[in-house]
Each structure stands twice: as structure tokens, then as C-alpha cells.
Enzyme design. Sequence first.
Site, PDB file in Angstrom:
ATOM      1  N   SER A 119       0.938  -1.239  -0.135  1.00 34.80           N
ATOM      2  CA  SER A 119      -0.066  -0.020   0.190  1.00 34.80           C
ATOM      3  C   SER A 119       0.808   1.310   0.120  1.00 34.80           C
ATOM      4  O   SER A 119       2.285   1.136   0.134  1.00 34.80           O
ATOM      5  CB  SER A 119      -0.968   0.234   1.058  1.00 34.80           C
ATOM      6  OG  SER A 119      -0.126   0.152   2.379  1.00 34.80           O
ATOM      7  N   LYS A 120       0.114   2.451   0.177  1.00 30.72           N
ATOM      8  CA  LYS A 120       0.795   3.633  -0.338  1.00 30.72           C
ATOM      9  C   LYS A 120       2.046   3.887   1.040  1.00 30.72           C
ATOM     10  O   LYS A 120       2.904   4.501   0.815  1.00 30.72           O
ATOM     11  CB  LYS A 120      -0.235   4.785   0.012  1.00 30.72           C
ATOM     12  CG  LYS A 120      -0.505   5.310  -1.291  1.00 30.72           C
ATOM     13  CD  LYS A 120      -1.145   6.591  -0.979  1.00 30.72           C
ATOM     14  CE  LYS A 120      -2.372   6.799  -2.089  1.00 30.72           C
ATOM     15  NZ  LYS A 120      -3.348   7.776  -1.428  1.00 30.72           N
TER      16      LYS A 120
END
Length: 468
Positions: free
Chosen positions: A239-240
Site C-alpha cells: 500500500s501507499k
Amino acid sequence: MSVRTRFAPSPTGYLHVGGARTALFSWLYARKHKGTFILRIEDTDLERSTPQAVQAILQSMEWLGLKYDEGPYYQTRHFERYHEVARQLLTAGKAYRCYCSREELEAMRAEQMARREKPRYNGRCRDRRDPPPPGVTPVIRFKNPLDGEVVVEDQIHGRVVFDNRELDDLIIVRADGSPTYNFTVVVDDVDMRVTHVIRGDDHLNNTPRQINIMQALGATQPVYAHVPMILGPDGKKLSKRHGTVSVMQYEEEGYLPEALLNYLVRLGWSHGDQEVFSVDEMIEKFDVRDVNRSAAAFNPEKLLWLNQHYIKQAEAGRLAGLLRDYLHRLGVDASRGPALEEVIEPLRERSKTLVEMANQARIFYEDFKDYDPAAAKHLTKDSKSLLAELRRRFAVLHDWSAPAIHTMVSQVAEEQGLKLGKVAQPLRVAACGGTVSPPIDVTLKLYGRERTLKCLDRALAFIDGAKT
Ligand code: GLU
């Protein structure tokens, strides 16, 4: 039968590397089998889908070079068709209208939970004989088979068996008339004659439901391959917070598309111990059946290494065009100064990304503002005579080429009884403002005589103005 694959993203955000890898696998499979690759935008979730996300997907696909042969199709444009198929299923007795209210469904759920059963729709309206309650707009539910098994012969996960008793009658059209995901996917996969569904394995649990609907429609089941997800280096879903995950952000950070494709193809797939694959080699060697069934971990270092590899290899004209663009993004106009084709040569060896390359190249197109304070220590009264001598010789150097500059600088060093570095370093600071640059002879060659002399004059004036 010719192979037809599709990539079916939901436009609810940028295209991330996981989606790009799924798209790549689908694309490779179609290319390998000389089939058709379809792009289908699954935009039926009107609240979460945005035109910007659609643009980001199209842009990412284009940048990666994943050309689609059909599409982009948009599910929001197929609503008529979904309703038509829902009516067919109703007429054939394979779907039914459900009038259960939210309260009834909640009560059903609460009872099941109390009995420690898995909450699911209990089929109450499936055989409803009594007249429908007035004023209720029904949903449409699919009549899932009550028993038996659904077998998915997944190309990556192997044989996966689902018991129909675990599945309930899913809603295919909501009360507001909007069709649901599992239904639209089936209608489109059937209508688009998709032969191979390659998608993220977060959809594996949807597959038996989709197969059942397909069977109810009398359609042939496609081959399924569910690609494992990508994990961050810490083993959690990528994820980010692990860093860059958006495809176009990689572009912004100066990655070449072939580096990202090469990196993604190797994520969970291998061919011997080969690391570097051209797109043609990927097409030739990739087989979705060889994809690992366990999740793969993202390794930014390796991607960077591949990027550098491709920067070293890239054709000069192309790289020059890209560098012009990245310089432009830094606000640097590359039209005045040395030819970009010449500038890239000393830089390609020392740039891991195009952004890095642009930052190193800007020196050729604009004057540096101030001397780096740490480097300014090389500009002392001691180095003044040295720089003055270099200036004198540069002014009359006949052949303004890197080898001639190199020979001249070496000669000066020898005459002064100094190591080459002792001469090159003040010269470098004079020319570039800091102690890091491509080889100084190449740098000065690219600067040209006029600019080189100006830099030396500036350095000499700086020394004169300095207190020490
Ligand atoms: N639209 C789905 C998603 O973005 C993919 C559906 C599919 O490939 O069947 O996750």
C-alpha cells in the site's frame, strides 16, 4: 478458439502496481497466443468511480505500452443489457424478485448469528407464493443451486472446490435498478467471449458465484487464473505506506516503462534465473500457469537496479527526448546548451532514474546559483594560481575535445607536481559549484570554451572576494 483476455479495473483510484501486473499478465497471455486483449472499465459504482481515475488508468496503460485490441468498454453503458439478461433469468425462473425489507434481513441475520451460523440470505422469497407486499421495490436475486459443488480449475491455484450450500442467492439487481458486480462481470465476460479470466486472487471467492450465473445463462465457462497479491517488504499487503504504488508516479519519479514491466513480470513468475526480459522475451516465455501461488514481495531496490539497466541501454534519441521532458518539468529549457544526445552519455552510467539524470543534466543548461559551501573550500588563494593557469591554457587550447582537455589538465598537474585530483577538484568546483559531476573533461567539453572561461573567471573573482 482464439484467446480473449481482459483487464477490468474499477476506476476508483490510480492504477497501482498490482493492477498493472494483472494487466500485464492478461496482455502477455493474449499476445503469446495471438489473441485479443480487452480493456473494460468497471465503473458501475457511481459513487466511487471518477473520470480522473478512468484517465489515470488509460494513461498508465498507454505509458506501459499495454495496447488493448478492444475497448475501453464502460459498464455504465451496458445497463440496458444487464437489465435484459436479468429479465431473461427471471423469465426462465433462474432469478426472482425479493421483497424482504431491511428489517427482515437484519432479523434473519441476528437469528443466524445467535445460532452461530454464517449469515446469509435464507431464500425466503425464492418460492414466495403470496402476493408481494405493496409499496416495496424488490431487488432481483439469482437462484443459486442449493447443493452440489462448483469446481474451479484455476491455472495458478489448482483445483478449488466450493460447496453451493455455502453460497446464498446473491442480489444481481438492486432496488434502485443498479446491477451488482458479480452479475455485470458475468454478462460482460460472456458477451465479450472472454476465454481466460486473469485477475487478482481477491476475486477467487467470487468465482463460484460467477460460474453458477454463467451456467444459468448456458454460457461456456472461461479458464480462470487468479494472480496472488503483492506484499510490501514487511510482508503486509502493498500500500501507499510502503512508498510509491501508483504506476504514473513511477513515471514521475523517472522510471522507464520497460523497467517497471520487467520488474512486474518477475514478481511471482520466473524463467530459470533470468532477470532481464525484453517485452518480446516476456511474450515468448511467460505462461500464467508458471505464476507462483503465494504472494510476492515488492522490492524497490531491484526495480531501481532494472531501471538503471534500461537507462544504460536505451536508444540515445529516445533517452534525449525523455531527458528534455524531465528537464522541462524542473523548469529547465534544454534548447540552449549542448545537444541532449551528448549530455546523456556521461550521465547514463550514473543515473538510476531519469529524474536523477535531469538533476545532473541541469548544470549544462543553467548556471549554478552559489558554490556548495562544503565545496567552496577548494577555492582558496592556493588554488588561485592553478585556476589562472588553467584559464590561460583553456583560452588557447586548440582542440576543444574531452581527451585534449584531459591531457591539458594532466600536464598542468604534472608541471605543478600535483596529483590529478588536486587539480581536477578545484576545477570541478569552479565549473559546477560542487564536488560531484560527470568526468570534468567531458563536462567542460559540453560546456564549450566560452562558458568554461566564464566559470573560471567567476571562481577567480570569488577567491579574490573571499577573506582567506
Ligand atoms: N473490477 C474488478 C477490480 O477492479 C476486477 C473484476 C474482474 O477482473 O473480474 O477489482
